[in-house]
Write an enzyme that holds these catalytic residues in place. Sequence first.
Site, PDB file in Angstrom:
ATOM      1  N   HIS A  57       1.009   0.207  10.501  1.00 56.13           N
ATOM      2  CA  HIS A  57       1.314  -1.165  10.107  1.00 56.13           C
ATOM      3  C   HIS A  57       2.640  -1.202   9.355  1.00 56.13           C
ATOM      4  O   HIS A  57       3.077  -0.205   8.775  1.00 56.13           O
ATOM      5  CB  HIS A  57       0.186  -1.745   9.253  1.00 56.13           C
ATOM      6  N   HIS A  58       3.275  -2.341   9.347  1.00 52.40           N
ATOM      7  CA  HIS A  58       4.601  -2.568   8.752  1.00 52.40           C
ATOM      8  C   HIS A  58       5.708  -1.826   9.501  1.00 52.40           C
ATOM      9  O   HIS A  58       6.818  -1.681   8.968  1.00 52.40           O
ATOM     10  CB  HIS A  58       4.637  -2.175   7.269  1.00 52.40           C
ATOM     11  N   GLU A  63      25.969 -29.818   1.411  1.00 51.95           N
ATOM     12  CA  GLU A  63      26.121 -29.846   2.868  1.00 51.95           C
ATOM     13  C   GLU A  63      26.509 -31.253   3.341  1.00 51.95           C
ATOM     14  O   GLU A  63      27.312 -31.406   4.270  1.00 51.95           O
ATOM     15  CB  GLU A  63      24.821 -29.404   3.547  1.00 51.95           C
ATOM     16  N   ASN A  94      19.033 -34.923  -6.150  1.00 52.06           N
ATOM     17  CA  ASN A  94      19.853 -35.890  -5.413  1.00 52.06           C
ATOM     18  C   ASN A  94      19.398 -35.977  -3.956  1.00 52.06           C
ATOM     19  O   ASN A  94      20.181 -36.243  -3.059  1.00 52.06           O
ATOM     20  CB  ASN A  94      21.345 -35.551  -5.523  1.00 52.06           C
ATOM     21  N   GLU A 137       9.319 -10.705  -2.276  1.00 50.34           N
ATOM     22  CA  GLU A 137      10.357  -9.678  -2.390  1.00 50.34           C
ATOM     23  C   GLU A 137      11.761 -10.265  -2.520  1.00 50.34           C
ATOM     24  O   GLU A 137      12.617  -9.687  -3.200  1.00 50.34           O
ATOM     25  CB  GLU A 137      10.296  -8.731  -1.188  1.00 50.34           C
ATOM     26  N   ASP A 171       0.804  -1.216   0.000  1.00 53.64           N
ATOM     27  CA  ASP A 171       0.000   0.000   0.000  1.00 53.64           C
ATOM     28  C   ASP A 171       0.841   1.272   0.000  1.00 53.64           C
ATOM     29  O   ASP A 171       0.410   2.313  -0.488  1.00 53.64           O
ATOM     30  CB  ASP A 171      -0.994   0.014   1.166  1.00 53.64           C
ATOM     31  N   GLY A 175      26.674 -16.769  -2.082  1.00 53.41           N
ATOM     32  CA  GLY A 175      26.319 -18.176  -1.959  1.00 53.41           C
ATOM     33  C   GLY A 175      24.957 -18.461  -1.366  1.00 53.41           C
ATOM     34  O   GLY A 175      24.803 -19.386  -0.574  1.00 53.41           O
ATOM     35  N   GLY A 177      18.205 -33.842  -1.522  1.00 58.17           N
ATOM     36  CA  GLY A 177      18.599 -33.038  -0.376  1.00 58.17           C
ATOM     37  C   GLY A 177      19.776 -32.129  -0.633  1.00 58.17           C
ATOM     38  O   GLY A 177      20.167 -31.859  -1.765  1.00 58.17           O
ATOM     39  N   ASP A 192      17.750 -29.625  -6.086  1.00 60.54           N
ATOM     40  CA  ASP A 192      16.393 -29.736  -5.555  1.00 60.54           C
ATOM     41  C   ASP A 192      16.228 -28.955  -4.258  1.00 60.54           C
ATOM     42  O   ASP A 192      15.213 -28.282  -4.037  1.00 60.54           O
ATOM     43  CB  ASP A 192      15.998 -31.202  -5.373  1.00 60.54           C
TER      44      ASP A 192
END
Length: 553
Positions: free
Chosen positions: A115-116, A468, A462, A52, A29, A408, A464, A435
């Site tokens: 608001h916000h 990591e 793969n 956003e 708004d 990254g 997951g 994925d």
Amino acid sequence: MQSNYTIADYLVDRLAGCGIDHMFGVPGDYNLQFLDHVIDHSKLCWVGCANELNAAYAADGYARVHGAGVLLTTYGVGELSALNGIAGSFAEYVPVLHIVGAPGTGSQQKGELLHHTLGDGHFGHFFEMSIPLSVARAKLTASNACQEIDRVLREMLTERRPAYLMLPADVAKAPATAPVNALTVEPAKADNNALEAFTAAARQMLTPAKRVAMLADFLAQRYGLQATLRNWVASQPLAHATLLMGKGLFDEHQAGYVGTYSGAASADDTRAAIEDADAILCIGTRFTDTITAGFTQHLPVEKTIELQPFSARVGKRWFSSLPMEQAAQALQLLCEELASGWTAPASQKKPAAGKFSGTLSQNYFWQALQDALQPGDIILADQGTAAFGAAALTLPADASLIVQPLWGSIGFTLPAAFGAQTAAPERRVILVVGDGAAQLTVQEIGSMLRDGQKPLILLLNNEGYTVERAIHGPEQRYNDIALWNWTQIPQALSLNCQAQSWRVTETVQLREVLELASRRQRLTFVEVVLPKLEIPELLRAVTQALEARNNMH
């Protein structure tokens, strides 16, 4: 010019004058009345995004292809959601203007609990948060807006980094005078004494050299040196390579190109061609942990010449007030004078193409993609297996690679692909994304379909967060993700879906789909099923280095 010309009109005219023809964002708004002026503008097109964060990523991808971009959010909730994307643009030198539609100046002065906001009557919190992520910023008022818009845009374009404008709703409606002249950005000027001293020092290093190499990176691209560097290495016997983020700077089929340099994780001939040279020209380089396999580059300071955006170094001596373009021109002329005594780089062995068959693997996947690349493609590879697998590709003529190895943020490339395709609708966009990364930002496929885009999306399944798993906890459930029915995603995100979706587990299937996708008839979504724990060789070296550093006391 119409009598009701406003500050909103001035801002959109300035953006269009800078060559920016698309604005990404989400309505709220506090920015709706400004948005009316965007919609009515003859040259600036509004591009709504799913959220956003995605809009910030899309503006970044657009800017990497187009030169600069713009993002519009609403105050507080919208701008904070976008800050991760803006931070990536700041870290990797991408000029994106972040416009924030804010509450009216009267409400701010009264400290109303709107608001916000945080409900404390203070309206400067989020502006302060953007300070470390912008090279210029302004709170626009009716009296300062036009001057501040010009200042902020100039600094953004000069520094090639994001900038921030807070635009209160009432200020957007305030009257203004249309700009008479185009916004000009004067190139930085070199200090003549510094330039002379730099050239003399470079001459002293290069004169006895027999083998000279060039290592270039993304800052050379951001500051417009791609054509200069290509002409340079085409006319002189220089072995040349890029770091991962600078990949695409050179013609990768040009004699003397030796590949992607990654420190100790480089191919042996690439590492030797760069590290064993008598002198190494480092143009716009940033040696970060992931692209050097944990800072394993061996580039002794005493035999390197380094050019940064506004300074240069020869050996241990720095020269300030020396813009990269002018330092590069001086260095190129010096090299032209000395190059007749240099040894030409050895020709590099090209890997033999193989028509692999059988169950898909990382090796088979990248070979199939290599064979399918076309001149002019824009390839985006998300952080992880995608980006580090793409490092080994040989790009066709005029192809580009977009990766984000410094910031990254996984998921970045999917909305960035939307932005890149918006910037260059005539070029083919190929997105390679894991994925786990895709689950963060997949909604923007809906925007691609809405706007009739036809990218090729290769979803590496793969199961997951494989990157990591490679760093730590290969069997831990925190590296697992929800398993989706991927080929149904495009249909779920568009009522009038024009996409074609495939799930491939065999190399021959992938090659057939890639051939079909080359016709660019519609958005093509390919779920590529790969072994759960398999990673490219470069990523293996990087993850081992990261795990070792994370264990340091």
